[in-house]
Design a protein around this motif. Structure first.
Motif, PDB file in Angstrom:
ATOM      1  N   ILE A   1      -5.340  14.972 -11.526  1.00  0.00           N
ATOM      2  CA  ILE A   1      -5.072  14.514 -10.042  1.00  0.00           C
ATOM      3  C   ILE A   1      -5.859  13.182  -9.713  1.00  0.00           C
ATOM      4  N   GLN A   2      -5.219  12.349  -9.192  1.00  0.00           N
ATOM      5  CA  GLN A   2      -5.741  11.156  -8.844  1.00  0.00           C
ATOM      6  C   GLN A   2      -5.255  10.348  -7.362  1.00  0.00           C
ATOM      7  N   PHE A   3      -6.166   9.977  -6.737  1.00  0.00           N
ATOM      8  CA  PHE A   3      -5.930   9.101  -5.644  1.00  0.00           C
ATOM      9  C   PHE A   3      -5.940   7.851  -5.533  1.00  0.00           C
ATOM     10  N   SER A   4      -5.231   7.074  -4.773  1.00  0.00           N
ATOM     11  CA  SER A   4      -5.027   5.623  -4.724  1.00  0.00           C
ATOM     12  C   SER A   4      -4.437   5.029  -3.292  1.00  0.00           C
ATOM     13  N   ARG A   5      -5.332   3.851  -3.178  1.00  0.00           N
ATOM     14  CA  ARG A   5      -4.798   3.121  -1.789  1.00  0.00           C
ATOM     15  C   ARG A   5      -3.617   2.323  -2.284  1.00  0.00           C
ATOM     16  N   GLU A   6      -3.622   1.948  -3.593  1.00  0.00           N
ATOM     17  CA  GLU A   6      -2.497   1.144  -4.206  1.00  0.00           C
ATOM     18  C   GLU A   6      -1.259   2.250  -4.457  1.00  0.00           C
ATOM     19  N   TYR A   7      -0.046   2.012  -3.658  1.00  0.00           N
ATOM     20  CA  TYR A   7       1.109   2.667  -4.092  1.00  0.00           C
ATOM     21  C   TYR A   7       2.513   1.900  -3.527  1.00  0.00           C
ATOM     22  N   ASP A   8       3.424   2.341  -3.722  1.00  0.00           N
ATOM     23  CA  ASP A   8       4.687   1.871  -3.659  1.00  0.00           C
ATOM     24  C   ASP A   8       4.976   2.307  -2.164  1.00  0.00           C
ATOM     25  N   PRO A   9       5.290   1.489  -1.116  1.00  0.00           N
ATOM     26  CA  PRO A   9       5.283   2.156   0.339  1.00  0.00           C
ATOM     27  C   PRO A   9       6.642   2.825   0.335  1.00  0.00           C
ATOM     28  N   GLU A  10       7.616   2.655  -0.232  1.00  0.00           N
ATOM     29  CA  GLU A  10       8.979   3.177  -0.163  1.00  0.00           C
ATOM     30  C   GLU A  10       8.672   4.434  -0.974  1.00  0.00           C
ATOM     31  N   LYS A  11       8.094   4.732  -1.912  1.00  0.00           N
ATOM     32  CA  LYS A  11       8.015   6.024  -2.547  1.00  0.00           C
ATOM     33  C   LYS A  11       7.383   6.941  -1.450  1.00  0.00           C
ATOM     34  N   ILE A  12       6.358   6.419  -0.678  1.00  0.00           N
ATOM     35  CA  ILE A  12       5.776   7.396   0.445  1.00  0.00           C
ATOM     36  C   ILE A  12       6.694   7.637   1.473  1.00  0.00           C
ATOM     37  N   LEU A  13       7.463   6.676   1.847  1.00  0.00           N
ATOM     38  CA  LEU A  13       8.354   6.893   2.929  1.00  0.00           C
ATOM     39  C   LEU A  13       9.574   7.974   2.500  1.00  0.00           C
ATOM     40  N   ASP A  14       9.668   7.743   1.250  1.00  0.00           N
ATOM     41  CA  ASP A  14      10.840   8.537   0.673  1.00  0.00           C
ATOM     42  C   ASP A  14      10.249  10.037   0.785  1.00  0.00           C
ATOM     43  N   ILE A  15       9.191  10.371   0.247  1.00  0.00           N
ATOM     44  CA  ILE A  15       8.535  11.726   0.642  1.00  0.00           C
ATOM     45  C   ILE A  15       8.379  12.029   1.999  1.00  0.00           C
ATOM     46  N   ALA A  16       8.055  11.099   2.727  1.00  0.00           N
ATOM     47  CA  ALA A  16       7.907  11.729   4.417  1.00  0.00           C
ATOM     48  C   ALA A  16       9.363  11.733   4.796  1.00  0.00           C
ATOM     49  N   ALA A  17      10.474  11.213   4.293  1.00  0.00           N
ATOM     50  CA  ALA A  17      11.779  11.541   4.744  1.00  0.00           C
ATOM     51  C   ALA A  17      12.183  12.872   4.761  1.00  0.00           C
ATOM     52  N   GLU A  18      11.838  13.582   3.594  1.00  0.00           N
ATOM     53  CA  GLU A  18      12.443  14.812   3.190  1.00  0.00           C
ATOM     54  C   GLU A  18      11.386  16.000   3.302  1.00  0.00           C
TER      55      GLU A  18
ATOM     56  N   ASP B   1      -4.262   1.969   7.137  1.00  0.00           N
ATOM     57  CA  ASP B   1      -4.824   2.318   5.638  1.00  0.00           C
ATOM     58  C   ASP B   1      -5.551   3.767   5.990  1.00  0.00           C
ATOM     59  N   GLN B   2      -4.589   4.716   6.625  1.00  0.00           N
ATOM     60  CA  GLN B   2      -5.079   6.031   6.625  1.00  0.00           C
ATOM     61  C   GLN B   2      -4.245   6.761   5.690  1.00  0.00           C
ATOM     62  N   ILE B   3      -3.742   6.348   4.882  1.00  0.00           N
ATOM     63  CA  ILE B   3      -2.848   7.179   3.675  1.00  0.00           C
ATOM     64  C   ILE B   3      -3.506   6.973   2.312  1.00  0.00           C
ATOM     65  N   LEU B   4      -3.670   7.991   1.470  1.00  0.00           N
ATOM     66  CA  LEU B   4      -4.063   7.699   0.331  1.00  0.00           C
ATOM     67  C   LEU B   4      -2.633   8.560  -0.503  1.00  0.00           C
ATOM     68  N   ALA B   5      -2.223   7.781  -1.498  1.00  0.00           N
ATOM     69  CA  ALA B   5      -1.370   8.455  -2.598  1.00  0.00           C
ATOM     70  C   ALA B   5      -2.091   9.309  -3.573  1.00  0.00           C
ATOM     71  N   LEU B   6      -0.997  10.451  -3.767  1.00  0.00           N
ATOM     72  CA  LEU B   6      -1.706  11.517  -4.704  1.00  0.00           C
ATOM     73  C   LEU B   6      -0.918  11.306  -6.107  1.00  0.00           C
ATOM     74  N   HIS B   7      -1.580  10.879  -7.201  1.00  0.00           N
ATOM     75  CA  HIS B   7      -0.839  10.689  -8.475  1.00  0.00           C
ATOM     76  C   HIS B   7      -1.029  11.819  -9.354  1.00  0.00           C
ATOM     77  N   PHE B   8      -0.064  12.149  -9.960  1.00  0.00           N
ATOM     78  CA  PHE B   8      -0.088  13.104 -10.926  1.00  0.00           C
ATOM     79  C   PHE B   8       0.927  12.866 -12.254  1.00  0.00           C
ATOM     80  N   GLU B   9       0.477  13.172 -13.512  1.00  0.00           N
ATOM     81  CA  GLU B   9       1.378  12.968 -14.430  1.00  0.00           C
ATOM     82  C   GLU B   9       1.907  11.537 -14.617  1.00  0.00           C
ATOM     83  N   ASP B  10       1.163  10.357 -14.035  1.00  0.00           N
ATOM     84  CA  ASP B  10       1.814   9.064 -14.063  1.00  0.00           C
ATOM     85  C   ASP B  10       2.565   8.995 -13.062  1.00  0.00           C
ATOM     86  N   LYS B  11       2.781   9.785 -12.051  1.00  0.00           N
ATOM     87  CA  LYS B  11       3.962   9.618 -11.010  1.00  0.00           C
ATOM     88  C   LYS B  11       3.221   9.770  -9.635  1.00  0.00           C
ATOM     89  N   THR B  12       3.724   9.270  -8.421  1.00  0.00           N
ATOM     90  CA  THR B  12       3.521   9.334  -7.322  1.00  0.00           C
ATOM     91  C   THR B  12       3.891  10.727  -6.851  1.00  0.00           C
TER      92      THR B  12
END
Length: 229
Positions: free
Chosen positions: A82-99, A132-143
């Motif tokens: 498990i890793q955290f990063s402030r570097e991420y693809d915004p669309e991937k985060i928004l896609d997760i939020a949408a569903e 800047d209040q979101i951190l992406a959670l990365h696991f198995e090289d994926k968001t």
């Protein structure tokens, strides 16, 4: 006119109608909602007398409990990778939020179309990314998910659908809570969870969180939404 009504522009942009939250639970405040067109939110104690709420057209939509946990009480669950990063693809985060947040109070409001409720979550997450209040959670090289925070409050925790049902919820949540303790320096964190989401509530309780009260949420629509907007 707005003595008891506090505008909520972050909701107005999603529902395309004036939106407010009531600053108090009094008959004068309730009366003002009948004199103003818009959508209204009121939070009251679960023990409050709701007779006037019904009288003025309010309807129940949700209850929010407040789980809290001190740093010393957190029962951590470790998961390699498990890793955290402030570097991420915004669309991937928004896609997760949408569903990932389909059970919120606006989804449960029969006056709010689902697409408007979905848009509210996407816009909120978009705001949090800009702040800047979101951190992406990365696991198995994926968001695999993300979490959003503000000071001592855990705002949102979303997991990608591909990582649900794999026994990772406790480890992911534990990692997010630990990270928030680390980056904010607070010794006590809190969050809000609806009893309609028992899986999430049980995860937090299993990690050492304890319930610290609850509020019931009521909505009212005086007027109509521009459905299709």
């Amino acid at each position: 006119m707005t003595e008891y009504l506090e505008p909520t522009p972050w909701d107005k942009r999603n529902f395309l109608i004036d939106t407010y939250q009531l600053t108090e639970y009094s008959e004068a405040a309730l009366q003002q909602t009948s004199e103003t067109e818009g959508h209204f939110t009121l939070k009251v104690s679960p023990s409050a007398d709701t007779q006037n709420l019904v009288k003025y057209g309010f309807y129940y939509v949700d209850t929010l409990t407040e789980p809290v946990c001190s740093r010393s009480r957190l029962d951590t669950v470790h998961q390699e990778g498990i890793q955290f990063s402030r570097e991420y693809d915004p669309e991937k985060i928004l896609d997760i939020a949408a569903e990932a947040f389909s059970g919120g109070r606006f989804h449960r409001d029969f006056n709010i179309p689902d697409y408007m409720a979905d848009r509210r979550y996407r816009n909120w997450v978009g705001d949090l990314m800009e702040q800047d209040q979101i951190l992406a959670l990365h696991f198995e090289d994926k968001t695999a998910g993300f979490f959003a925070y503000e000071k001592d409050k855990i705002l949102l925790l979303g997991m990608h659908k591909d990582f649900r049902g794999r026994g990772l919820a406790k480890a992911f949540t534990s990692a997010c809570v630990e990270e928030q303790f680390r980056i904010t320096g607070y010794d006590r964190l809190k969050t809000s969870i609806s009893p309609s989401n028992p899986a999430s509530l049980n995860v937090f309780i299993s990690l050492g969180f304890r319930l610290n009260g609850a509020v019931d949420i009521y909505h009212k629509l005086n007027g109509s939404l521009p459905v299709g907007g």
